[in-house]
Design an enzyme around this catalytic site. Structure first.
Site, short mmCIF file in Angstrom:
data_model
loop_
_atom_site.label_atom_id
_atom_site.label_comp_id
_atom_site.label_asym_id
_atom_site.label_seq_id
_atom_site.Cartn_x
_atom_site.Cartn_y
_atom_site.Cartn_z
CE LYS A 105 -3.54 -2.29 2.84
NZ LYS A 105 -4.28 -2.23 4.14
CG HIS A 106 0.15 4.56 -2.49
ND1 HIS A 106 1.22 4.59 -3.36
CD2 HIS A 106 -0.94 4.33 -3.28
CE1 HIS A 106 0.81 4.41 -4.59
NE2 HIS A 106 -0.51 4.25 -4.57
CD GLN A 107 5.52 4.36 4.29
OE1 GLN A 107 4.62 4.54 5.10
NE2 GLN A 107 6.65 3.76 4.61
CG ASP A 155 4.72 5.03 -1.79
OD1 ASP A 155 3.59 5.47 -2.05
OD2 ASP A 155 5.05 4.64 -0.66
#
Length: 571
Positions: free
Chosen positions: A217-219, A228
């Protein structure tokens, strides 16, 4: 989140009501006539306020505890902070990494003294190791069953790969090209499509959920995960493709006006398609302006493409095919000296980004604020998410026309809309594509220079740098860091695929040849079978991973079939 539990529920392997990345914590309050409050803080939440977790009533019977069950986060280590209604109590802070679906007890009682409190964590049931290969065996078997009907097709693919272009290089450069030389030829560099396809397939996988693992998942704000990396890589390789394709068209005698017309049309189509696919209610009726999101991935690609293409058309000079780039004196500065107007423009853009980011007055926020807002920065600036970047989007686009669920809203509990593809970050997107544009000219010294810039700006840390690497902001350190990664990866793929020919680029080469179709298709058909189906257990990493891998693999197969039929969607 509290639970009403029973002995039967607590004896199950997965306690009732738990979701992915949660554990069950039973808080035992053995303090007589003192209510207990437990708050928590994630290690990944930088400079955050503690958040209330649960309140446990006092124990009225000596030797008997009051028990309340609560779900706790198991993604990252957390710190528990305890307080009671008793005066002068000293509570230790508990740092612990709970395991997913584990069952734990936190026992709070008097220690050796009447003021010192003893807090002990006991494991009632061991957690599930969702990262172990054993836990994924049933789901991998399910994947095998879904894909077994394609086995014959894959065997035919391997058998006929020579005729179909896997090991041959009809569309790649000559094998006599030195490893340190980038040439511009009429033949297509297979490594570019391989790199683009690799970025795209990772993007599809993480967009589909990545098995619900946090590292796919994105930070939430600063820092990098696999998710990312891929969009900047896609922007980077777009810049490289612009350099090679425009140079080729100019050498063939195409007028700059004709090339500019194509660039304008392509940018317009990318923007239009992006508007349609990120506003999914179009299936229910005409698009409504009231809540139409304007920024998006394809919109940013379209705008970035137009700016970089125009920049190249204005100042580029056609490079001969036999120009090895290594025979020029002062080669280390050749790209800057020959293309200095482009560099002046890019440096001006970057100065604009820096000036707006650090000097623009944002109501209620400190100048130069780069934080997530919410509970970050100890809750001082809850409505300042993204600082100047967020403010500009709200001012020019309006709150209802930007992304409503940014990645910061879970961990940092932000409440304002923020768009990671917003206006200010697009400036650095242009810089990223420009760095890709320079690939045929740059050498390792430029790569080292960008690496030094990244190290200085970030101080080699996730959160403590002057300008942390941040995907939501598309910070300059994010761009220089990802440019380094992209150049190294592209150089490796170029060496393996186009120079040594040790790898055909399969299977990533095929989606790379049809990148727009795969990206748009995976967005449009995301919630339809066979890309998604009803799960038996929606709280299982393994089942999500199986579904996401199958969905991603199907797009690879579709792109291969289209390649065989020579069907390519070009805009």
């Amino acid at each position: 989140m509290s639970f009403s539990t029973s002995a039967t529920d607590l004896s199950r392997r997965r306690p009732l009501g738990l979701k992915i990345d949660q554990a069950l914590l039973l808080v035992h309050n053995e303090l007589m006539h003192e209510n207990l409050t437990v708050s928590w803080l994630s290690d990944y939440c930088y400079q955050c306020l503690y958040q209330d977790l649960v309140s446990v009533p006092m124990s009225n019977t000596l030797g008997k505890s009051s028990i309340v069950a609560v779900a706790v986060d198991s993604q990252h280590p957390i710190t528990l902070h305890l307080n009671s209604t008793g005066a002068g109590r000293v509570f230790p802070r508990i740092h612990y990494h709970f395991g997913e679906f584990g069952n734990y007890s936190l026992v709070v009682n008097f220690g050796s003294g009447t003021k010192m409190i003893s807090c002990n964590i006991i494991i009632n049931e061991s957690p599930v190791n969702s990262l172990s290969w054993q836990s994924h065996i049933p789901h991998m078997v399910r994947i095998a069953k879904v894909l077994r009907q394609l086995l014959a097709f894959l065997l035919v693919w391997c058998f006929y790969s020579k005729e179909l272009g896997s090991p041959t290089r009809a569309d790649s450069t000559s094998s006599n090209v030195p490893a340190t030389t980038w040439t511009v030829s009429q033949q297509r560099l297979r490594s570019l499509d391989t790199f683009r396809g690799l970025s795209l397939i990772i993007m599809v996988f993480v967009n589909y959920g990545g098995g619900k693992y946090w590292f796919f998942k994105h930070q939430s704000w600063n820092g990098l995960t696999l998710a990312d990396l891929v969009f900047p890589w896609f922007v980077f390789i777009m810049g490289t493709s612009i350099s090679l394709s425009l140079n080729s068209m100019l050498r063939r005698g195409c007028s700059k006006w004709k090339v500019l017309g194509k660039a304008l049309w392509r940018s317009f189509l990318l923007f239009l398609i992006g508007i349609v696919i990120i506003n999914p209610n179009y299936c229910l009726g005409p698009l409504s302006w009231d809540n139409l999101r304007i920024p998006g991935v394809l919109q940013r690609l379209g705008f970035t493409y137009l700016v970089v293409a125009v920049l190249e058309l204005l100042f580029a000079k056609a490079v001969a095919e036999n120009d090895t780039l290594l025979e020029t004196p002062y080669f280390a500065l050749r790209d800057i000296l020959l293309y200095w107007p482009q560099w002046v423009f890019i440096l001006t853009l970057e100065a604009t980004w820096l000036g707006l980011t650090f000097l623009l007055t944002v109501p209620g926020c400190p100048k130069g604020y780069l934080g997530p807002g919410g509970i970050g920065d100890f809750g001082k600036y809850p409505n300042c998410t993204g600082g100047a970047a967020g403010y500009i989007d709200h001012l020019l686009l309006g709150e209802k026309h930007i992304y409503q669920h940014p990645s910061s809203n879970v961990l940092y509990q932000t409440t304002v809309a923020y768009d990671p593809e917003g206006i200010l970050g697009t400036i650095n997107s242009v810089c990223m594509a420009f760095f890709g544009l320079q690939v045929p000219q740059i050498n390792s010294k430029h790569l080292l220079f960008q690496g030094i810039i990244s190290a200085i700006l970030t101080k080699g840390s996730k959160d403590e740098g002057y300008i942390p690497a941040n995907k939501n902001l598309w910070s300059i350190s994010y761009v220089t860091t990802l440019s380094c990664f992209a150049f190294l990866l592209l150089l490796l793929i170029y060496y393996l695929v186009d120079v040594k020919r040790w790898w055909s680029g399969a299977p990533f080469f095929y989606p790379g040849m049809n990148s727009i179709l795969v990206y748009v298709g995976h967005e449009v058909f995301e919630n339809y079978f066979p890309f998604k189906w009803k799960m038996k257990d929606s709280q299982s990493h393994g089942e999500h991973l199986a579904q996401n891998l199958v969905a991603t693999s199907i797009w690879v197969i579709i792109s291969y079939l289209l390649y065989r039929k020579r069907i390519f969607w070009k805009i």
